[in-house]
Design a protein around this motif. Structure first.
Motif, mmCIF file in Angstrom:
data_model
loop_
_atom_site.group_PDB
_atom_site.id
_atom_site.type_symbol
_atom_site.label_atom_id
_atom_site.label_comp_id
_atom_site.label_asym_id
_atom_site.label_seq_id
_atom_site.Cartn_x
_atom_site.Cartn_y
_atom_site.Cartn_z
ATOM 1 N N LEU A 1 0.847 -1.190 0.000
ATOM 2 C CA LEU A 1 0.000 0.000 0.000
ATOM 3 C C LEU A 1 0.884 1.242 0.000
ATOM 4 C CD1 LEU A 1 -3.181 0.608 2.063
ATOM 5 C CD2 LEU A 1 -1.322 2.243 2.265
ATOM 6 N N ASP A 2 0.535 2.210 -0.847
ATOM 7 C CA ASP A 2 1.317 3.435 -0.931
ATOM 8 C C ASP A 2 0.445 4.526 -1.530
ATOM 9 O OD1 ASP A 2 3.437 5.107 -0.642
ATOM 10 O OD2 ASP A 2 4.526 4.422 -2.400
ATOM 11 N N GLY A 3 0.951 5.744 -1.494
ATOM 12 C CA GLY A 3 0.236 6.881 -2.060
ATOM 13 C C GLY A 3 1.137 7.682 -2.974
ATOM 14 N N THR A 4 0.528 8.503 -3.812
ATOM 15 C CA THR A 4 1.284 9.372 -4.711
ATOM 16 C C THR A 4 0.454 10.605 -5.014
ATOM 17 O OG1 THR A 4 2.532 9.442 -6.779
ATOM 18 C CG2 THR A 4 0.396 8.366 -6.853
ATOM 19 N N TYR A 5 1.132 11.644 -5.478
ATOM 20 C CA TYR A 5 0.466 12.878 -5.881
ATOM 21 C C TYR A 5 0.347 12.940 -7.397
ATOM 22 C CZ TYR A 5 1.085 14.793 -1.164
ATOM 23 O OH TYR A 5 1.032 15.009 0.195
ATOM 24 N N PRO B 1 -7.091 23.647 -0.405
ATOM 25 C CA PRO B 1 -7.058 22.256 0.081
ATOM 26 C C PRO B 1 -6.206 21.331 -0.780
ATOM 27 C CG PRO B 1 -9.315 23.093 0.001
ATOM 28 C CD PRO B 1 -8.466 24.062 -0.730
ATOM 29 N N TYR B 2 -5.958 21.712 -2.039
ATOM 30 C CA TYR B 2 -5.201 20.856 -2.947
ATOM 31 C C TYR B 2 -3.701 21.145 -2.909
ATOM 32 C CZ TYR B 2 -9.535 19.217 -5.064
ATOM 33 O OH TYR B 2 -10.766 18.632 -5.276
ATOM 34 N N ARG B 3 -3.267 22.110 -2.112
ATOM 35 C CA ARG B 3 -1.855 22.468 -2.059
ATOM 36 C C ARG B 3 -1.111 21.523 -1.120
ATOM 37 N NH1 ARG B 3 0.075 27.112 -3.917
ATOM 38 N NH2 ARG B 3 -1.977 28.089 -3.715
ATOM 39 N N THR B 4 -0.089 20.864 -1.628
ATOM 40 C CA THR B 4 0.679 19.916 -0.833
ATOM 41 C C THR B 4 1.704 20.652 0.014
ATOM 42 O OG1 THR B 4 2.409 19.598 -2.501
ATOM 43 C CG2 THR B 4 0.408 18.268 -2.716
ATOM 44 N N ARG B 5 2.418 19.888 0.827
ATOM 45 C CA ARG B 5 3.442 20.494 1.684
ATOM 46 C C ARG B 5 4.594 21.076 0.865
ATOM 47 N NH1 ARG B 5 4.072 14.967 1.893
ATOM 48 N NH2 ARG B 5 6.141 14.146 1.400
ATOM 49 N N LYS B 6 4.712 20.682 -0.399
ATOM 50 C CA LYS B 6 5.739 21.230 -1.274
ATOM 51 C C LYS B 6 5.223 22.393 -2.125
ATOM 52 C CE LYS B 6 8.323 16.889 -1.652
ATOM 53 N NZ LYS B 6 8.886 15.867 -2.575
ATOM 54 N N GLY B 7 3.969 22.778 -1.899
ATOM 55 C CA GLY B 7 3.417 23.925 -2.603
ATOM 56 C C GLY B 7 2.803 23.624 -3.945
#
Length: 576
Positions: free
Chosen positions: A119-123, A135-141
């Motif tokens: 199990l894993d996730g991706t952007y 809400p769609y902004r990730t920690r990397k902007g």
């Protein structure tokens, strides 16, 4: 189609990511079991080719228009029809997980007996309207959607959940996946290498992206199942391999080593001793505190003793001033950013405001304000998800007078069965919930667009009259001109709208009758003797490939007028 798909396997893999044999099998599956149908002017294979080419190269609508010589509306419509057909067959394309057996001999997997998958996730980057980007902004902007995937050890997907906002934590997505009815790094590397639409910002609407992502995973499974050798295996494998000069550092065994065991135990003992030393020093400091160090003039009797017990209590007045300070920052917009609506370091600004409204309070940005905000956000998130998030239940309501959640007992019982952490909020008042909605609500990831297709057998169809997709870089209005020109445009559009409504009422009956006649004429069966003559004549034509002959039989053999024209033509004209 001949140049892009049927010319050779190499050309086919480059354009649609699968060879000719796999492509024909896919078209047959989508037509016989997926409900995809040929129209009068476009066959199933061309529909599927346009769909796969778009996924593989992330091309704009205008590029596909030029490449396939079709209108933009046609390409947009059939892309959605093929997407629905693929998603309708998700149960067939998903891999059924098989646990690792107890007698597994593979050195990589024998340690994971009973394991079903990884199990894993991706952007995945998405195009989001300006008002919904936070809400769609990730920690990397970056503006992304979060995708959760489960794959088997042969790199085929078991389950995919797509559509969560990029700011959502992995644990929230996992809870959402577990609560649904049905319910790796290299695997994600493969599908992103195969489908360019997942590597960069797509030109498709945000609401369509969850199904597009899932369709990419399903097509990935189909390719790995159908094709004897996946051309991307070696390509992605090489990117994960080390350079030749690093061969001395490769770990070739996983047997236990006494040296590493001693090092592990030593490190654990050092961490434990350091923690004990800090705990003893903290306890000594708390016991020897003077009265002046107690905030707000509280006495020593009010200080809770013990490790982890010396937390500063917040009064209702302090909470009210804290919320007012957050509202002031929110309205000013000075600290607007990606961290729940505020830029990092906004606690310092809150502290400065509290120093004015609560002088001599001793409240500091770290740890007092930071810790309290963490508690408020946690409580707000739980209640917000119950009222408007993915876990929302129709029975929940909000009592603005008492500031508590209101719901019948059976609704509470059903909700707390899977979400026991919400039990304290059954009768707990949250007097600042509405203000917190203003501060954090719009930036809260809700997963409202999250989709995993579930156990549904039928996927909602897309209307044949589908709007044309507009490229993101095409401006709707030039922005040049004066108010007079714009007012004329508005008046013209309103007048045109009224005229079109009147015209549609008058033409409705005549168009309906004409449509019935067209459908009736199209559905007329060609006589068997003419059909046999057409087939025999086409089979005897020289200089035609088998694909051309089959397609000619399909097109000419279902239309009486075309069949008669064909049979009356010369041999040279028949070949053309």
């Amino acid at each position: 189609m001949r140049r892009m798909v049927y010319d050779s396997d190499t050309t086919s893999v480059v354009n649609i990511r699968m060879n000719i044999c796999a492509f024909k099998i896919l078209c047959e599956i989508l037509e016989t079991r997926g409900g995809l149908r040929s129209s009068k002017n476009i066959q199933v294979d061309e529909q599927v080719a346009m769909f796969l080419h778009t996924l593989a190269h992330n091309e704009k609508n205008r590029i596909i228009v030029n490449r396939f010589q079709r209108s933009g509306e046609t390409i947009s419509r059939y892309f959605k029809l093929v997407l629905n057909a693929v998603c309708r067959l998700h149960k067939e394309f998903y891999k059924v997980p098989v646990p690792v057996p107890d007698n597994e001999l593979d050195e990589r997997w024998k340690w994971f007996k009973g394991c079903l998958g990884a199990l894993d996730g991706t952007y995945v980057k998405v195009r989001v309207p300006e008002t919904e980007r936070k809400p769609y902004r990730t920690r990397k902007g970056e503006i992304c959607t979060n995708v959760l995937g489960v794959c088997t050890r042969d790199l085929q997907f078991i389950y995919v959940l797509a559509g969560w906002e990029g700011s959502a934590a992995d644990c929230r997505m996992l809870r959402d996946a577990i609560s649904r009815p049905n319910g790796l790094k290299r695997c994600f590397g493969l599908i992103k290498a195969r489908w360019a639409i997942l590597r960069d910002v797509s030109y498709h609407p945000l609401d369509s992206m969850p199904r597009i992502i899932i369709a990419c995973c399903l097509m990935h499974n189909f390719i790995r199942t159908t094709m004897r050798e996946d051309p991307l295996d070696n390509e992605v494998l090489n990117s994960h391999m080390q350079h030749a000069n690093d061969h001395d550092n490769v770990i070739s065994t996983i047997q236990t080593s006494q040296g590493w065991s001693d090092r592990r135990d030593t490190l654990a003992n050092e961490m434990f001793n350091e923690w004990n030393a800090r705990r003893a020093h903290l306890s000594f400091f708390i016991v020897d505190m003077t009265d002046s160090s107690v905030p707000n003039g509280a006495s020593d009797a009010n200080v809770i003793r013990g490790a982890g017990k010396n937390k500063r209590p917040w009064t209702s007045e302090e909470d009210a001033k804290l919320i007012d300070a957050l509202m002031e920052l929110h309205v000013s917009g000075k600290y607007s950013g990606a961290d729940n609506g505020f830029k990092p370091g906004y606690e310092k600004a809150v502290q400065a405001l509290l120093d004015v409204s609560l002088p001599n309070s001793g409240l500091k940005a770290d740890p007092h304000i930071k810790s309290r905000l963490k508690t408020l956000k946690k409580n707000f998130s739980i209640v917000h998800d119950m009222l408007s998030g993915t876990g929302a239940t129709s029975g929940f309501g909000w009592d603005p007078e008492k500031c508590v959640l209101s719901a019948p007992d059976d609704v509470w019982t059903a909700y707390l069965k899977d979400k026991k952490y919400a039990a304290p909020f059954r009768n707990k008042a949250l007097p600042y919930y509405e203000k917190l909605c203003t501060i954090f609500g719009k930036d809260r990831a809700t997963g409202s667009r999250a989709e995993d297709l579930g156990d549904d057998e039928i996927v909602q169809e897309t209307s044949l009259v589908s709007p044309i997709d507009v490229d993101a870089d095409v401006s709707i209005s030039s922005g040049v001109g004066n108010k007079r020109k714009r007012s004329k445009t508005i008046e013209f559009s309103e007048t045109f709208k009224e005229c079109s409504i009147d015209l549609s009422d008058k033409l409705e009956d005549s168009i309906g009758k004409l449509g019935d006649k067209i459908v009736a004429s199209a559905n007329q069966d060609i006589p068997n003797d003419i059909l046999d003559e057409v087939i025999t004549s086409i089979q005897g034509l020289p200089n035609n490939t088998p694909q051309q002959r089959i397609r000619g039989m399909h097109i000419i053999g279902r239309n009486t007028s075309k069949a008669r024209i064909f049979l009356k033509s010369s041999k040279q004209d028949k070949v053309i």
